[in-house]
Design an enzyme around this catalytic site. Sequence first.
Site, PDB file in Angstrom:
ATOM      1  N   ASP A  71       0.780  -1.130  -0.036  1.00 12.47           N
ATOM      2  CA  ASP A  71      -0.183   0.049   0.047  1.00 12.47           C
ATOM      3  C   ASP A  71       0.859   1.270  -0.104  1.00 12.47           C
ATOM      4  OD1 ASP A  71      -2.057  -1.742   0.246  1.00 12.47           O
ATOM      5  OD2 ASP A  71      -2.651  -1.290   2.413  1.00 12.47           O
ATOM      6  N   ARG A  72       0.249   2.350  -0.576  1.00  9.51           N
ATOM      7  CA  ARG A  72       0.890   3.720  -0.619  1.00  9.51           C
ATOM      8  C   ARG A  72       1.651   3.913   0.547  1.00  9.51           C
ATOM      9  NH1 ARG A  72       0.352   8.882  -3.003  1.00  9.51           N
ATOM     10  NH2 ARG A  72      -1.576   8.108  -4.143  1.00  9.51           N
TER      11      ARG A  72
END
Length: 237
Positions: A53-54
């Site tokens: 995830d970012r």
Amino acid sequence: MQKLDILFENDDFVAINKPAGLLSVPDREGKEQSLKSLLREKYGNIFVVHRLDRDTSGVILFAKNEAAHKNLSGIFEDRQVEKVYQGLAQGALPQKQGSIDLPIMEHPTKPGIMVINRKGKTALTDYEVLEELGPYSLVQYRIHTGRTHQIRIHSQSLGHPIACDEVYGDGRPVLLSSIKRNYKLSKQEEHERPILSRLALHSALLRFTDPAGTTHTLEAPLPKDMRALIQQLHKWG
């Protein structure tokens, strides 16, 4: 060009310590910089093996050629990779270790949001509390499946979401004033700056054996922002 923190590389793959806030791969619009686009500038051809995830930091792998991509993707799909994460969960978990075996699927009307549902795909997470830190717990998660948002939604299912998780938790940044009694803002500051304002989750270790029989253990230390919060929790929590 953003400097890459290369943990290990050989002719077949490169392991990067991804900073929080950087996309693993380009989004649909493709306007924003991603780790893949940075690696493409450096290596030319590059292949995605898995994603983070970012806002998750830590170890991520990219293959350098098609054969390595096929091999590594197979190793990941066959669950032959040990994947260890560390995260700061809200509160004190009642059991210091356990397993969460709850299937996950995408929300029927909210794209990109996952839900626990018996119609979903099998998802298994082992967890162990490494340290209780007042309002938070430092937890080690070992995932046996690689579902989207697996740790985040499994942690939420225990009633202890990951700190600063905007989707599965309250999303509130961690402020020193919430930990330290009698906190006073300095005269130079108008507003208090958070100690941590991103998802408190880090990919700490990947371990796998390549087709040649070599075992690779790839580790990334906890990043500065999470270490700073743990330090403050030791001091005031």
